[in-house]
Design a protein around this motif. Structure first.
Motif, PDB file in Angstrom:
ATOM      1  N   UNK A  13       0.838  -1.209   0.000  1.00  0.00           N
ATOM      2  CA  UNK A  13       0.000   0.000   0.000  1.00  0.00           C
ATOM      3  C   UNK A  13       0.873   1.260   0.000  1.00  0.00           C
ATOM      4  N   UNK A  14       1.920   1.189   0.820  1.00  0.00           N
ATOM      5  CA  UNK A  14       2.840   2.337   0.894  1.00  0.00           C
ATOM      6  C   UNK A  14       3.508   2.595  -0.452  1.00  0.00           C
ATOM      7  N   UNK A  15       4.009   1.502  -1.049  1.00  0.00           N
ATOM      8  CA  UNK A  15       4.685   1.662  -2.350  1.00  0.00           C
ATOM      9  C   UNK A  15       3.700   2.172  -3.401  1.00  0.00           C
ATOM     10  N   UNK A  16       2.496   1.629  -3.321  1.00  0.00           N
ATOM     11  CA  UNK A  16       1.471   2.020  -4.288  1.00  0.00           C
ATOM     12  C   UNK A  16       1.148   3.514  -4.158  1.00  0.00           C
ATOM     13  N   UNK A  17       1.057   3.974  -2.913  1.00  0.00           N
ATOM     14  CA  UNK A  17       0.789   5.409  -2.689  1.00  0.00           C
ATOM     15  C   UNK A  17       1.959   6.252  -3.195  1.00  0.00           C
ATOM     16  N   UNK A  18       3.164   5.734  -2.952  1.00  0.00           N
ATOM     17  CA  UNK A  18       4.356   6.478  -3.387  1.00  0.00           C
ATOM     18  C   UNK A  18       4.430   6.566  -4.905  1.00  0.00           C
ATOM     19  N   UNK A  19       3.909   5.550  -5.595  1.00  0.00           N
ATOM     20  CA  UNK A  19       3.929   5.547  -7.064  1.00  0.00           C
ATOM     21  C   UNK A  19       3.053   6.658  -7.647  1.00  0.00           C
ATOM     22  N   UNK A  20       2.108   7.130  -6.843  1.00  0.00           N
ATOM     23  CA  UNK A  20       1.197   8.179  -7.345  1.00  0.00           C
ATOM     24  C   UNK A  20       1.817   9.569  -7.372  1.00  0.00           C
ATOM     25  N   UNK A  21       3.005   9.702  -6.812  1.00  0.00           N
ATOM     26  CA  UNK A  21       3.633  11.045  -6.766  1.00  0.00           C
ATOM     27  C   UNK A  21       3.944  11.546  -8.170  1.00  0.00           C
ATOM     28  N   UNK A  22       3.544  12.776  -8.418  1.00  0.00           N
ATOM     29  CA  UNK A  22       3.800  13.368  -9.739  1.00  0.00           C
ATOM     30  C   UNK A  22       4.440  14.738  -9.553  1.00  0.00           C
ATOM     31  N   UNK A  23       5.251  15.139 -10.493  1.00  0.00           N
ATOM     32  CA  UNK A  23       5.892  16.458 -10.344  1.00  0.00           C
ATOM     33  C   UNK A  23       4.870  17.587 -10.419  1.00  0.00           C
TER      34      UNK A  23
ATOM     35  N   UNK B  32      11.107   9.988 -12.954  1.00  0.00           N
ATOM     36  CA  UNK B  32      12.294  10.682 -12.441  1.00  0.00           C
ATOM     37  C   UNK B  32      11.945  11.436 -11.158  1.00  0.00           C
ATOM     38  N   UNK B  33      10.808  12.116 -11.182  1.00  0.00           N
ATOM     39  CA  UNK B  33      10.397  12.875  -9.989  1.00  0.00           C
ATOM     40  C   UNK B  33      10.134  11.930  -8.811  1.00  0.00           C
ATOM     41  N   UNK B  34       9.459  10.817  -9.114  1.00  0.00           N
ATOM     42  CA  UNK B  34       9.078   9.849  -8.086  1.00  0.00           C
ATOM     43  C   UNK B  34      10.312   9.295  -7.370  1.00  0.00           C
ATOM     44  N   UNK B  35      11.297   8.947  -8.167  1.00  0.00           N
ATOM     45  CA  UNK B  35      12.505   8.366  -7.573  1.00  0.00           C
ATOM     46  C   UNK B  35      13.267   9.436  -6.771  1.00  0.00           C
ATOM     47  N   UNK B  36      13.255  10.666  -7.281  1.00  0.00           N
ATOM     48  CA  UNK B  36      13.931  11.758  -6.559  1.00  0.00           C
ATOM     49  C   UNK B  36      13.220  12.035  -5.237  1.00  0.00           C
ATOM     50  N   UNK B  37      11.892  11.985  -5.272  1.00  0.00           N
ATOM     51  CA  UNK B  37      11.123  12.255  -4.046  1.00  0.00           C
ATOM     52  C   UNK B  37      11.371  11.167  -2.999  1.00  0.00           C
TER      53      UNK B  37
END
Lengths: 125, 181
Positions: A13-23, B32-37
């Motif tokens: 779940x944590x990894x899945x949430x982290x995958x949603x991060x977008x610039x 790239x952003x995800x891995x940096x974050x």
């Protein structure tokens, strides 16, 4: 076993949430801004380096000239002794002739002496 | 992005097409952003680091021979960029303890619960040694294969496996401690 699988699910779940991060928005335009800034800075740096190199050369060249021992003064080669033109040729010739004349007197005396001796010797033979 | 399409875009970008380069950025910006974050735990710094990665790509586009996928190259540069930033940050905090702790916000669109989960994960990653952190992020976050990870990190597949095993153990250990608290 159950707690392990629960852990796995939690982690997933944590990894899945982290995958949603977008610039943040307009990422591309900010990348281009940065590229242009870098290019401009790089051009400025090139210009500054070129100016610095020119300034160093301007300052260093005269110093370099002073540091290096001065080139030796050109050796003055004397004019070769002897006649340089027709007039001096004549004068030199006259001097030689005078010498010859002088020698002639001496020679004459010598010759006379020699002859008298030879005559004596010849006379004796 | 398909390999052929990617190669075509690279060739166009090499010839000076801004559109092609923008398309490469768009296709790869999230990873790239995800891995940096994940590695920096700070959205603003991750954004800057990700930008720097693409600036580096632009600058070395002429030298890019296309022997590997562009994502492989981007991952490698992103990992190096983040490692370098972390080292710089460590020096700063060592010399100035009053520095602000890193901000781990991942954006307003993410739900609070998810945000907390991500924050917990990022904090755990932050406590790990760099080789374990990198291999874990590439496998779990980016879902790369062992072979891809081996190429990106320039290590053998055996090393990837053993590092990943130890990294997972370490993560569980840290998360377990975090939950007990």
């Amino acid at each position: 076993m159950n707690s392990e699988s629960e852990n796995d699910t939690d982690e997933e779940k944590m990894w899945s949430a982290a995958r949603g991060a977008a610039p943040p928005k307009e990422f591309e335009s900010r990348v281009w801004t940065r590229i242009r800034q870098t290019r401009s800075a790089s051009r400025w740096m090139t210009a500054v380096w070129a100016l610095a190199a020119a300034a160093i050369l301007l300052v260093a060249l005269p110093l370099f000239k002073h540091t290096v021992a001065p080139a030796p003064a050109p050796i003055s080669v004397p004019e070769p002794a002897g006649p340089a033109d027709n007039e001096s040729i004549e004068m030199t010739a006259a001097a030689i002739l005078f010498d010859w004349d002088t020698r002639e007197y001496e020679d004459v005396l010598n010759v006379l002496d020699d002859e008298s001796e030879s005559n004596f010797e010849g006379g004796s033979t | 992005m398909k390999v052929d399409n990617e190669r075509e875009l690279i060739e166009q970008a090499k010839e000076g097409s801004e559109g092609a380069f923008t398309a490469i950025v768009t296709a790869n910006k999230q990873r790239v952003f995800r891995i940096c974050l994940s590695l920096l735990r700070d959205a603003r710094e991750a954004d800057e680091a990700a930008q720097d990665v693409f600036v580096k790509l632009y600058e070395s586009l002429e030298r890019f021979r296309g022997e590997s996928r562009i994502s492989t190259w981007l991952y490698r540069v992103a990992l190096n960029e983040c490692a370098s930033r972390r080292r710089g940050r460590a020096k700063l905090t060592a010399s100035d303890d009053a520095g602000d702790p890193p901000d781990s916000k991942i954006g307003p669109d993410v739900a609070l619960e998810q945000r907390e989960a991500v924050d917990l994960l990022h904090r755990a990653l932050d406590q790990m040694d760099e080789p374990f952190r990198e291999v874990l992020v590439l496998r779990e976050l980016e879902e790369r294969t062992y072979e891809e990870i081996a190429v990106i990190l320039e290590i053998s597949i055996g090393t990837v496996e053993s590092r990943l095993f130890r990294a997972r153990q370490k993560l569980r250990e840290i998360l377990g401690k975090a939950e007990v608290r």
